[in-house]
Every structure is written in C-alpha cells, then in structure tokens.
Enzyme design. Sequence first.
Site, mmCIF file in Angstrom:
data_model
loop_
_atom_site.group_PDB
_atom_site.id
_atom_site.type_symbol
_atom_site.label_atom_id
_atom_site.label_comp_id
_atom_site.label_asym_id
_atom_site.label_seq_id
_atom_site.Cartn_x
_atom_site.Cartn_y
_atom_site.Cartn_z
ATOM 1 N N ASP A 29 0.896 -1.057 0.036
ATOM 2 C CA ASP A 29 0.026 0.207 0.176
ATOM 3 C C ASP A 29 0.985 1.179 -0.131
ATOM 4 O O ASP A 29 2.118 1.152 0.499
ATOM 5 C CB ASP A 29 -0.975 -0.116 1.208
ATOM 6 N N GLY A 56 -1.195 6.335 1.068
ATOM 7 C CA GLY A 56 -2.275 7.419 1.012
ATOM 8 C C GLY A 56 -3.371 7.033 2.129
ATOM 9 O O GLY A 56 -3.678 8.062 2.834
ATOM 10 N N PHE A 57 -3.813 5.794 2.217
ATOM 11 C CA PHE A 57 -4.798 5.556 3.111
ATOM 12 C C PHE A 57 -4.340 5.806 4.523
ATOM 13 O O PHE A 57 -5.170 6.108 5.400
ATOM 14 C CB PHE A 57 -5.391 3.888 3.185
ATOM 15 N N ASP A 71 -8.068 -7.172 0.501
ATOM 16 C CA ASP A 71 -7.361 -7.115 1.569
ATOM 17 C C ASP A 71 -8.008 -6.635 2.810
ATOM 18 O O ASP A 71 -8.719 -5.957 2.627
ATOM 19 C CB ASP A 71 -5.823 -6.434 1.314
ATOM 20 N N CYS A 128 -13.466 -27.099 9.565
ATOM 21 C CA CYS A 128 -12.507 -26.381 9.113
ATOM 22 C C CYS A 128 -10.887 -27.220 9.230
ATOM 23 O O CYS A 128 -10.794 -28.328 10.162
ATOM 24 C CB CYS A 128 -12.139 -25.207 10.165
ATOM 25 N N CYS A 186 -7.685 -25.865 14.331
ATOM 26 C CA CYS A 186 -8.782 -26.912 14.446
ATOM 27 C C CYS A 186 -8.293 -28.375 14.359
ATOM 28 O O CYS A 186 -8.939 -29.440 14.858
ATOM 29 C CB CYS A 186 -10.136 -26.523 13.178
ATOM 30 N N HIS A 232 -6.691 -19.624 12.659
ATOM 31 C CA HIS A 232 -8.088 -20.049 12.189
ATOM 32 C C HIS A 232 -9.062 -19.056 11.106
ATOM 33 O O HIS A 232 -9.364 -19.462 10.201
ATOM 34 C CB HIS A 232 -8.820 -20.481 13.249
#
Lengths: 395, 395
Positions: free
Chosen positions: B94, B97-98, B273, B311, B316, B342
């Site tokens: 990334d 900017g965010f 993401d 799962c 699990c 998990h």
Amino acid sequence: MTGPRFNFQLQHADGGARAGELETPHGKVLTPFFMPVATQATVKGLSPEEVRAAGAQIILSNAYHLYLRPGVETVRKMGGLHKFMGWGGPILTDSGGFQAFSMGPLRKVTDDGIRFRSHIDGSEHHFTPQLATANQEGLGADIAMCFDQCIAYGASEKQVRQAMERTHRWAQECFDTHQASPTGEAAGQALFGIVQGGVFPELRDESARVISDIPFHGYAVGGLAVGENKEQMYRFTSQVANLLPTDKPRYLMGVGSPEDLVEGVARGIDMFDCALPTRVARNGSLFTPEGRVDIAKSRYAEQQGPLDETCDCYTCRNYSAGYLRHLFRAKELLGLRLASIHNLRFVLSLMERIRASILEDRFDVFRRDFLAVYQPADETARQQQKEQWLRTRGG
Amino acid sequence: MTGPRFNFQLQHADGGARAGELETPHGKVLTPFFMPVATQATVKGLSPEEVRAAGAQIILSNAYHLYLRPGVETVRKMGGLHKFMGWGGPILTDSGGFQAFSMGPLRKVTDDGIRFRSHIDGSEHHFTPQLATANQEGLGADIAMCFDQCIAYGASEKQVRQAMERTHRWAQECFDTHQASPTGEAAGQALFGIVQGGVFPELRDESARVISDIPFHGYAVGGLAVGENKEQMYRFTSQVANLLPTDKPRYLMGVGSPEDLVEGVARGIDMFDCALPTRVARNGSLFTPEGRVDIAKSRYAEQQGPLDETCDCYTCRNYSAGYLRHLFRAKELLGLRLASIHNLRFVLSLMERIRASILEDRFDVFRRDFLAVYQPADETARQQQKEQWLRTRGG
C-alpha cells in the site's frame, strides 16, 4: 496413564556430574535436563511442536494455576493435561507450594495447609497436602511434587525451622495420599520430595535426611533461587545433593540461567526448570555464547546474519538479527515467539552438550570453556528481576 | 526482481464473477484472492510458514509503516522486503495514502503531497507521489499502489471532487515515475491505479474513466469501507467495476468480511485485503460457517472437539475449543496465534471455494448457500470497530 512406570537409571558419573535416563509414562528423558515452564498449560508464546523442536524432552506446568483456571476437573474431563495442551511428552507439575509462597499478603499458612486468595478473582482457597496431591493426579502429571512451605530469604532460623518441619509433615502426608490413591502411585505417577531449610546448613542437613528417609521417586532442592546470592545457592546445592540417594534423580527447582545449569550439574543435579529463558526473551534479552544481549540495540539494525551464527534454532536458521530487532521495536508478536524459541534452544542445547561431555568424561573442560566465554547477567539486575517476578506471583 | 514480469489472464467468468491467474516476479496467484495484511512486515502473530499453510498466495504490506520503521533503505540493504520478512511469495504494498488519510489531525494535504507527523516519534514527513513510488520500489514490492488522497465518509461533494482530482494528477505522476525508474516498470514491478470519488456516482464515473485511461497493470476501488453502509459499498463497487477494463485485475481495497468477499466477487472484483480476520481473532472473535463467535464464552469450556468441525486449519486439526478458550481467558500469546491462523484459513478457504464454484459455473448457488447460513456481524458493531481502527491509524 499409559506406557512404563517411573524409573531412573544412572548411566555415568564424571566427577560430581551425572548422566542418566529417566523413564516416565509418557516416554524416556535423558538427564541432566532442563524443563521449559508451561505455567498455564502453554510455554508462553510457543506451540508444542516448537517446544519439541527446540529440544525439550519434558516440560513443567503449575498445578496452582491450572487449579484456579481452567480448573483441575475441566482438564480431567478434557482428557488430562497432556491431551488438553497437545504435549505428548512427560510433564512435571509443581504442587502450588512455591506459588502460595509468592502470594505474599494474600496467603495464610497454618499447620494443615495454606489459605490464599486467587490472584485472578480474589476468591478464597485452601491448599492442603492432600488437595495438592489430588490436583496433580487429576491433571495426570508424570511427576508430581510434594506440597511444601517455601520461605523468604532473610527469615529467622526459627521461622525457617517451623516451615521446614511443616514441609516434612506435609511430605509424609503427600506420600501417604499418593500411595493410597488409584490415580497416584498405582497409576504410574512419580512423586518427588522437596528439601527445605533456607540458608541454615544444619537445617538443610536435617531436611535432606528426613526427606530422603521417605521413599520418593526423586528428590528436589527447594527454597533456593529466592533471593540468596549465587555463592550461597551453589554451596547449599552441593551440601544437599551430597546427602541425597545416588540412585534417584535430583531436581534443583527454579534454576536457571546458563551458568547456574552448568554449576548445578557440577554439583550432582539432574533436573532443572526456570521461566527465565522465555521471560527474558519477551523483553528482547537473548542468549549468546558470550552472554545475554539486547536485541533492540541499533547495532543489530542491519545485521543480515542471524543473532548467533553458532545456533541451530528455527529463529537463527530463518531470520536475520536485523529483522528480529525490527519485530521488537515494532512490538510485533512474532518477535516474542522467535526470541523465546532461541533462548529455549540455547538452554536445551547447552544441556545436550553438558550430557555429551559427561558421557565422554570431559565435563570439567566443557564447564571451564563455557564459563570462560559466557558472561553472566549482572547479579544486581538479576536479583531485581527475580524480586519483581516474585512480586507478580510466579506467572 | 527475478522471474516473470507481471501478467493477468482471465480464465473464466460466471456472471459477474471472474476467475483468473496473475503472474508476478515472485510466482503465480490464482484469482479471486484475499491478501493477509502484514502491516509491519509480519502478519500479526504468524510466521511466514503459517501464513502460507493457511493458504495465502500473496500478502499486503504497508510502505508507510516500513518507511517510518525500520526505513526503506534498511529493508533495501537487508535484501528487500521478501528476504527481510522471510516471505518468498508475491507482495503488494500500500502506498501510504490510506495511512495518511487515517492520521487525522496529524496530516496536511497540499497539491504536491501529504505532510504528516510520525505516529511513532512525532517527526515530520512529506509524502509525494514520487516518494511513495520510490518507497515501494525500494521495498521490492511485486505490486505497488498509486499514492492517493482518501477522504472521510461525510465529506461534501466539493471536498471529494478536490481530493479526487488530486488523486488523478498524483496517479499520472506515480505512473510516470514508475515508467522512468530502473527499479519500477523496468524491474518487473506492477503499478495499480486507484479510483476515488467517495459516495457520489458522477465522481465515481469520472474517476473510473480517468484512472482507466492510464495504462496501469491493474485497478483498485479505493475510498470504500471507510464508514459508508454496506448497501452503498456494494453499489459503488458494482458501478466502478463495470467501468474498469475487463482484461486487468480489479482490487477492492480494505475489504473484507466473509460476506463482503462473496459480494465483491459477485460484482467483478478479483483482489481483496483486510486486517479484519487477524484483528478480530486477537479479540477472540472467530469465524465459523454460521458467523463470528466469541471463544471466551463458557459454552466452549469443555468442548473437546475443535471450534469448527468443518475447518482444516492447524488450530482446528490440533486443539480443542476448550483449550483455545482457556488460552484466551488466561491471556496467553498462543491463543492469539491459533485464533489468527483459524480466521485467516477461514477467509482463504472461502476464496478457494469461491474460485472453484466460478470455474464450475455455480458461483450463484455457492453465494446463495453461503449467505443463507453465514450471519454477518452486527452492522453497528462493525462500524464502531472500523472507526476505532481508523482512529488508531490503520495499524
């Protein structure tokens, strides 16, 4: 309980140092050994596979903590401690005596046991020799420890004697309970006695004699590493070890640091446990052959090689010192794990090398060479850390 | 950079849902996919092997965080981000900017970039499109993102237009920088453009047109999942995806929850993401086919089976729900890890099943069946969590 019952075979002695083999319901363990501490049914930050891969043969867990949370009955219903935590190897449990000791003002000791308030929710509890033994049976430990009264460094001889005599009575009660119970001796579980007596040579002598008169499966030196200096700890370890039966395993409780492991073996000790390697790891203090180093130091920022070129642990094989430093500075969980793996492996590899040197009659040379290079942590700092740890009740 | 350059191949479409293959310098990735978030060069709590074993094909890291600590130049000297963190697969970064957006009062946006104070030490920094691009090249990302100005939900149309137009100019500057640099386009690194425009349909249209006129390797929908409701998020995702080139990958940034992944794929998205799976895991909130559950609840105390029978994750397969609950109640580090594994596996397995259903032309049935059973987390709680997360600056 499955598999063989408890047995100890001394294989070789090199001076005072001993190499042997311990058989338990969950497999064989080569001595001398170090037990990583899994206080709350987990070695902090590590999976059972990681503990095994670091070289652990046997681990220690705390009946006191598991009694309070999740509860002995819950662990029993879940198939016992081994199944609950996913550890297939042997487990030794501490009885709760030491934890009760480190509760400070929250506890009250009487002749029949220790009354204390839970450090979790303040609820009241009463540990007796019978309950402490039953707890460890319920958990399904391979080796259970007697319930003892540990006493602070600095206590008067009179206080220490009183605690010691109580410990002796409780030892007999634990032994009798264990003998009579279908889940104790009859189920293949071993029970170890604990020698007390503080820093008073006569009391240590008396305690070693009284405790070794009871036919336990093994004998522990308790009440050391609680504030006395190293010279005292080594001296009392020697004194007690010399009085214990040679055909039973000897366990120095709550020890230790790399130098203490070497010195303990030199004095005839076969078993050790200590939270130190993983505790200091979580503070970024990592073992190297030269001593402990602080991984956060800027000198590691761009070190592309591992922290310790001589180390075969997962961390050193896969990560640079620079990355490890970054994880600590960024407060990332993975750093705690990688550092714990490294420190455990350092101590467990040390025990492997100690054993090999004993079997080859070169322990003295190994000891001299190791201590010539290894720089112990500052004694004052060590004491402070220990006191702080005791204040936080042995977690 | 080694291996092949960036390439995207659309393999099959089932209604709006797409299955494809993305080639990067560090290997192939099957679409649609979800990227676990490794903000500070580590997926919180997990080793690279665990991330891989959970099914991750590609991960996301944050150039903003790595620029501040340990520094782009340090990562470059250490052999680049892949080597630094021990992840051999593709990495998308990334741009920052965010993160700059989520700094709140610590930032100042001008036409040439964003000035901000470090959340670590208060030091002043100035991100420009050129610097953000150079940072991602220095890290050695397989996919770099344009530097954009994200804007808060609730901003006026005028504010959103201003930010959008800036984003468009910056996109061209990022593209030009990347084309001219020997470590950008020439080194096989992909660069993605980001569509902005807030919750204004005309601006979204305009932004999608302007950004897709620049020949990026892929296109992202930015500025969603920042406070608008789900209905709005889905609507704008559809609108923008319909305007993007069909032969390039489409990336919905910062999404998402299981239901959002299914709905995003339905609207033509190939890449996702989100920190949510690992973030909520650390709070003990675990995904199940029926929705999220709180592992600390007493109903799990003595559950001997795994949390989720269906799962196939490490957690699990190896641990009971009862033990996992104990680890959370006892605040043990291993609990954070097991829960993170998990939740990641849940989301990554979901993406695998989504892809298989697309290739077999039964995505609509899969979507209907999944959403019929899966109970999304309460929308209000979700919003509050998101806002709290934004306040803590995207960590």
